[in-house]
Design a protein around this motif. Structure first.
Motif, PDB file in Angstrom:
ATOM      1  N   ASP A   1     -88.086 -36.258  96.459  1.00 51.12           N
ATOM      2  CA  ASP A   1     -88.330 -36.396  95.024  1.00 51.12           C
ATOM      3  C   ASP A   1     -87.059 -36.758  94.249  1.00 51.12           C
ATOM      4  O   ASP A   1     -87.112 -36.969  93.036  1.00 51.12           O
ATOM      5  CB  ASP A   1     -88.931 -35.111  94.455  1.00 51.12           C
ATOM      6  CG  ASP A   1     -88.064 -33.887  94.723  1.00 51.12           C
ATOM      7  OD1 ASP A   1     -87.367 -33.870  95.760  1.00 51.12           O
ATOM      8  OD2 ASP A   1     -88.085 -32.955  93.895  1.00 51.12           O
ATOM      9  N   ILE A   2     -85.908 -36.832  94.938  1.00 48.57           N
ATOM     10  CA  ILE A   2     -84.681 -37.280  94.283  1.00 48.57           C
ATOM     11  C   ILE A   2     -84.602 -38.798  94.412  1.00 48.57           C
ATOM     12  O   ILE A   2     -84.568 -39.323  95.526  1.00 48.57           O
ATOM     13  CB  ILE A   2     -83.438 -36.632  94.923  1.00 48.57           C
ATOM     14  CG1 ILE A   2     -83.500 -35.105  94.769  1.00 48.57           C
ATOM     15  CG2 ILE A   2     -82.162 -37.165  94.281  1.00 48.57           C
ATOM     16  CD1 ILE A   2     -82.333 -34.380  95.409  1.00 48.57           C
ATOM     17  N   PRO A   3     -84.593 -39.529  93.302  1.00 42.67           N
ATOM     18  CA  PRO A   3     -84.602 -41.006  93.385  1.00 42.67           C
ATOM     19  C   PRO A   3     -83.332 -41.555  94.014  1.00 42.67           C
ATOM     20  O   PRO A   3     -82.275 -40.908  94.003  1.00 42.67           O
ATOM     21  CB  PRO A   3     -84.733 -41.434  91.911  1.00 42.67           C
ATOM     22  CG  PRO A   3     -84.236 -40.270  91.125  1.00 42.67           C
ATOM     23  CD  PRO A   3     -84.585 -39.047  91.914  1.00 42.67           C
ATOM     24  N   ASP A   4     -83.441 -42.750  94.566  1.00 39.27           N
ATOM     25  CA  ASP A   4     -82.303 -43.392  95.220  1.00 39.27           C
ATOM     26  C   ASP A   4     -81.267 -43.908  94.233  1.00 39.27           C
ATOM     27  O   ASP A   4     -80.104 -44.123  94.590  1.00 39.27           O
ATOM     28  CB  ASP A   4     -82.784 -44.563  96.096  1.00 39.27           C
ATOM     29  CG  ASP A   4     -83.637 -44.089  97.251  1.00 39.27           C
ATOM     30  OD1 ASP A   4     -83.432 -42.945  97.690  1.00 39.27           O
ATOM     31  OD2 ASP A   4     -84.509 -44.850  97.704  1.00 39.27           O
TER      32      ASP A   4
ATOM     33  N   SER B   1     -86.763 -31.080  96.382  1.00 36.87           N
ATOM     34  CA  SER B   1     -85.472 -30.501  96.009  1.00 36.87           C
ATOM     35  C   SER B   1     -85.608 -29.134  95.351  1.00 36.87           C
ATOM     36  O   SER B   1     -84.624 -28.394  95.256  1.00 36.87           O
ATOM     37  CB  SER B   1     -84.738 -31.450  95.058  1.00 36.87           C
ATOM     38  OG  SER B   1     -85.503 -31.656  93.867  1.00 36.87           O
ATOM     39  N   ASP B   2     -86.820 -28.768  94.897  1.00 39.97           N
ATOM     40  CA  ASP B   2     -86.961 -27.489  94.196  1.00 39.97           C
ATOM     41  C   ASP B   2     -86.822 -26.280  95.123  1.00 39.97           C
ATOM     42  O   ASP B   2     -86.808 -25.143  94.657  1.00 39.97           O
ATOM     43  CB  ASP B   2     -88.277 -27.415  93.421  1.00 39.97           C
ATOM     44  CG  ASP B   2     -89.502 -27.643  94.300  1.00 39.97           C
ATOM     45  OD1 ASP B   2     -89.351 -27.704  95.544  1.00 39.97           O
ATOM     46  OD2 ASP B   2     -90.610 -27.763  93.744  1.00 39.97           O
ATOM     47  N   ILE B   3     -86.705 -26.487  96.440  1.00 42.68           N
ATOM     48  CA  ILE B   3     -86.456 -25.339  97.319  1.00 42.68           C
ATOM     49  C   ILE B   3     -85.082 -24.733  97.022  1.00 42.68           C
ATOM     50  O   ILE B   3     -84.865 -23.546  97.277  1.00 42.68           O
ATOM     51  CB  ILE B   3     -86.531 -25.720  98.813  1.00 42.68           C
ATOM     52  CG1 ILE B   3     -85.373 -26.652  99.213  1.00 42.68           C
ATOM     53  CG2 ILE B   3     -87.846 -26.349  99.166  1.00 42.68           C
ATOM     54  CD1 ILE B   3     -85.147 -26.701 100.695  1.00 42.68           C
ATOM     55  N   MET B   4     -84.164 -25.531  96.458  1.00 44.10           N
ATOM     56  CA  MET B   4     -82.823 -25.027  96.165  1.00 44.10           C
ATOM     57  C   MET B   4     -82.800 -24.073  94.978  1.00 44.10           C
ATOM     58  O   MET B   4     -81.773 -23.454  94.691  1.00 44.10           O
ATOM     59  CB  MET B   4     -81.860 -26.192  95.947  1.00 44.10           C
ATOM     60  CG  MET B   4     -81.542 -26.935  97.234  1.00 44.10           C
ATOM     61  SD  MET B   4     -80.355 -28.278  97.050  1.00 44.10           S
ATOM     62  CE  MET B   4     -81.445 -29.623  96.584  1.00 44.10           C
ATOM     63  N   SER B   5     -83.924 -23.957  94.293  1.00 44.04           N
ATOM     64  CA  SER B   5     -84.032 -22.972  93.210  1.00 44.04           C
ATOM     65  C   SER B   5     -85.071 -21.899  93.531  1.00 44.04           C
ATOM     66  O   SER B   5     -85.394 -21.077  92.679  1.00 44.04           O
ATOM     67  CB  SER B   5     -84.400 -23.680  91.892  1.00 44.04           C
ATOM     68  OG  SER B   5     -85.606 -24.416  92.028  1.00 44.04           O
ATOM     69  N   ALA B   6     -85.580 -21.895  94.749  1.00 42.86           N
ATOM     70  CA  ALA B   6     -86.597 -20.935  95.163  1.00 42.86           C
ATOM     71  C   ALA B   6     -85.956 -19.590  95.521  1.00 42.86           C
ATOM     72  O   ALA B   6     -84.798 -19.530  95.931  1.00 42.86           O
ATOM     73  CB  ALA B   6     -87.377 -21.470  96.356  1.00 42.86           C
TER      74      ALA B   6
ATOM     75  N   ILE C   1     -80.368 -29.914  89.450  1.00 37.89           N
ATOM     76  CA  ILE C   1     -81.293 -29.009  90.127  1.00 37.89           C
ATOM     77  C   ILE C   1     -80.942 -27.574  89.753  1.00 37.89           C
ATOM     78  O   ILE C   1     -79.781 -27.156  89.837  1.00 37.89           O
ATOM     79  CB  ILE C   1     -81.207 -29.181  91.657  1.00 37.89           C
ATOM     80  CG1 ILE C   1     -81.549 -30.628  92.034  1.00 37.89           C
ATOM     81  CG2 ILE C   1     -82.132 -28.214  92.371  1.00 37.89           C
ATOM     82  CD1 ILE C   1     -81.307 -30.949  93.493  1.00 37.89           C
ATOM     83  N   LEU C   2     -81.925 -26.819  89.315  1.00 30.72           N
ATOM     84  CA  LEU C   2     -81.686 -25.424  88.949  1.00 30.72           C
ATOM     85  C   LEU C   2     -81.239 -24.626  90.160  1.00 30.72           C
ATOM     86  O   LEU C   2     -81.672 -24.872  91.286  1.00 30.72           O
ATOM     87  CB  LEU C   2     -82.960 -24.809  88.359  1.00 30.72           C
ATOM     88  CG  LEU C   2     -83.490 -25.445  87.065  1.00 30.72           C
ATOM     89  CD1 LEU C   2     -84.804 -24.782  86.653  1.00 30.72           C
ATOM     90  CD2 LEU C   2     -82.460 -25.342  85.947  1.00 30.72           C
ATOM     91  N   LYS C   3     -80.352 -23.665  89.945  1.00 30.53           N
ATOM     92  CA  LYS C   3     -79.842 -22.881  91.062  1.00 30.53           C
ATOM     93  C   LYS C   3     -80.748 -21.700  91.360  1.00 30.53           C
ATOM     94  O   LYS C   3     -81.438 -21.167  90.488  1.00 30.53           O
ATOM     95  CB  LYS C   3     -78.426 -22.389  90.765  1.00 30.53           C
ATOM     96  CG  LYS C   3     -78.338 -21.350  89.654  1.00 30.53           C
ATOM     97  CD  LYS C   3     -76.906 -20.862  89.488  1.00 30.53           C
ATOM     98  CE  LYS C   3     -76.813 -19.783  88.405  1.00 30.53           C
ATOM     99  NZ  LYS C   3     -75.423 -19.271  88.271  1.00 30.53           N
ATOM    100  N   SER C   4     -80.732 -21.295  92.607  1.00 33.62           N
ATOM    101  CA  SER C   4     -81.474 -20.117  93.022  1.00 33.62           C
ATOM    102  C   SER C   4     -80.643 -18.872  92.731  1.00 33.62           C
ATOM    103  O   SER C   4     -79.407 -18.893  92.879  1.00 33.62           O
ATOM    104  CB  SER C   4     -81.785 -20.194  94.518  1.00 33.62           C
ATOM    105  OG  SER C   4     -82.368 -18.997  94.979  1.00 33.62           O
ATOM    106  N   GLU C   5     -81.289 -17.815  92.311  1.00 34.21           N
ATOM    107  CA  GLU C   5     -80.569 -16.571  92.049  1.00 34.21           C
ATOM    108  C   GLU C   5     -80.158 -15.928  93.371  1.00 34.21           C
ATOM    109  O   GLU C   5     -80.989 -15.683  94.245  1.00 34.21           O
ATOM    110  CB  GLU C   5     -81.445 -15.601  91.259  1.00 34.21           C
ATOM    111  CG  GLU C   5     -80.745 -14.290  90.936  1.00 34.21           C
ATOM    112  CD  GLU C   5     -81.645 -13.304  90.214  1.00 34.21           C
ATOM    113  OE1 GLU C   5     -81.152 -12.219  89.844  1.00 34.21           O
ATOM    114  OE2 GLU C   5     -82.839 -13.619  90.030  1.00 34.21           O
TER     115      GLU C   5
END
Length: 271
Positions: free
Chosen positions: A36-39, A217-222, A46-50
Motif C-alpha cells: 500500500d506504499i506507492p512507488d 504498512s499499518d502492521i507497523m502501528s499494530a 506511518i503511525l508508530k506502534s506503542e
C-alpha cells in the motif's frame, strides 16, 4: 510469403514477452511487502506502534551485572551470569547461548543475589529492577554502582515458510516482527505474506492468536508489532506451495510453446 513468415515470428515473440511479463508481475506482487506504499509521489508518515516494556515473569532468566570501582567487589554477583573459562576466570556475557546463564525467577517470583539477598522481581520491567537494585546496592554495600539488567531468555520462535526456522534469543527487548523474520532469513517465496500467524502467551498461560498482513504498512502501528517473550511466528505455506510453482511452470510452458511455434513456422517456411 516472407512477409507472412516475419509477421508470424513477430506475433509469437510479442505473445511470449506479454505472457512472461504477466507471470513475472503476478509473482512479484505475491512476495512484495507493504504494497500500500506507492512507488513514487508523496509518501505518508506511518503511525508508530506503542512499545510496552515486557515485565518479568516466573521462570524468566535475568542477567544482572553490577559494576563498581573495585571489580573484585561484585565478582560473586556477576559470575552467575556468564560461564567460566577453562582458567576459571569470568568470560564475556553469553546472552545468545542455547542454555542461558543468569538468575532464574522462582515460582514465587524471587531471585537470590549474593550479598544483596532475596529480591521479589515479579511484574517488574528490567529498567524498574535496575533502579531498585541500584538503590539497594548503593545504600548498603557498594559505592556508586552501575547496574545492568537484561533478559537472558527473551526467545521468539519462528517457524514455517522461512529460510532458517528456529528459536531465536533476541539481543534486546525492543524487537519487532520484522526483526524476527529478518533473523530467520526472511520468508521463502512460498510463504503467505498476507496471513502470518502470531501466537502470544498471556500472563495466565492462555495464548492469543493474531493475523499479520505483511503486505500492508499499518502492521507497523499494530499492538502486536513489537514482540514479547515466547512469541511464536508461524508463516503458512501457500496452497500446496502451488502459487509459486504454477507461476514458474507457466513461464516454462510459455517459453516452450513459443519455441515450438517458431519451429513449426520455420519448418513450414522451409517446405
Amino acid at each position: 510469403m516472407r512477409k507472412i513468415f516475419l509477421y508470424n515470428s513477430y506475433l509469437v515473440l510479442f505473445l511470449f514477452v506479454i505472457s512472461f511479463s504477466f507471470f513475472s508481475c503476478d509473482t512479484t506482487k505475491k512476495v512484495k511487502y507493504f504494497q500500500d506504499i506507492p512507488d513514487s509521489g508523496r509518501l505518508n508518515t506511518i503511525l508508530k506502534s506503542e512499545y510496552i516494556e515486557p515485565t518479568i515473569k516466573v521462570d524468566d532468566i535475568l542477567n544482572i551485572f553490577i559494576q563498581t570501582i573495585d571489580p573484585q567487589a561484585t565478582i560473586s554477583i556477576n559470575a552467575a551470569n556468564v560461564p567460566l573459562s577453562t582458567s576459571g576466570s569470568v568470560s564475556t556475557p553469553a546472552l545468545n547461548t542455547v542454555t542461558p546463564t543468569g538468575y532464574l525467577v522462582n515460582k514465587e517470583g524471587f531471585i537470590e543475589l549474593p550479598v544483596l539477598g532475596k529480591l521479589n522481581v515479579l511484574g517488574y520491567t528490567t529498567s524498574q529492577l535496575r533502579d531498585s537494585i541500584t538503590k539497594i546496592a548503593a545504600a548498603k554495600y557498594f559505592k556508586d554502582p552501575t547496574v545492568i539488567v537484561r533478559f537472558a531468555n527473551f526467545r521468539v520462535n519462528v517457524t514455517g515458510e522461512v529460510l532458517k526456522p528456529g528459536q531465536y534469543v533476541m539481543p534486546n527487548e525492543k524487537v519487532s516482527i520484522i526483526d524476527a523474520l529478518a533473523m530467520a532469513g526472511d520468508l521463502t517465496i512460498y510463504g503467505k505474506r498476507e496471513n502470518v500467524l502470531l501466537i502470544r502467551e498471556n500472563a495466565d498461560g492462555t495464548k492469543t492468536p493474531y493475523r499479520v498482513n505483511l503486505t500492508r504498512s499499518d502492521i507497523m502501528s499494530a499492538p502486536y508489532y513489537y514482540l514479547k517473550q515466547n512469541d511464536v511466528i508461524y508463516v503458512e505455506p501457500r496452497k500446496a506451495k502451488s502459487d509459486a510453482n504454477d507461476a514458474s511452470q507457466a513461464r516454462y510452458v510459455t517459453i516452450a510453446a513459443s519455441l515450438l511455434s517458431i519451429l513449426i513456422i520455420l519448418a513450414t517456411r522451409l517446405k
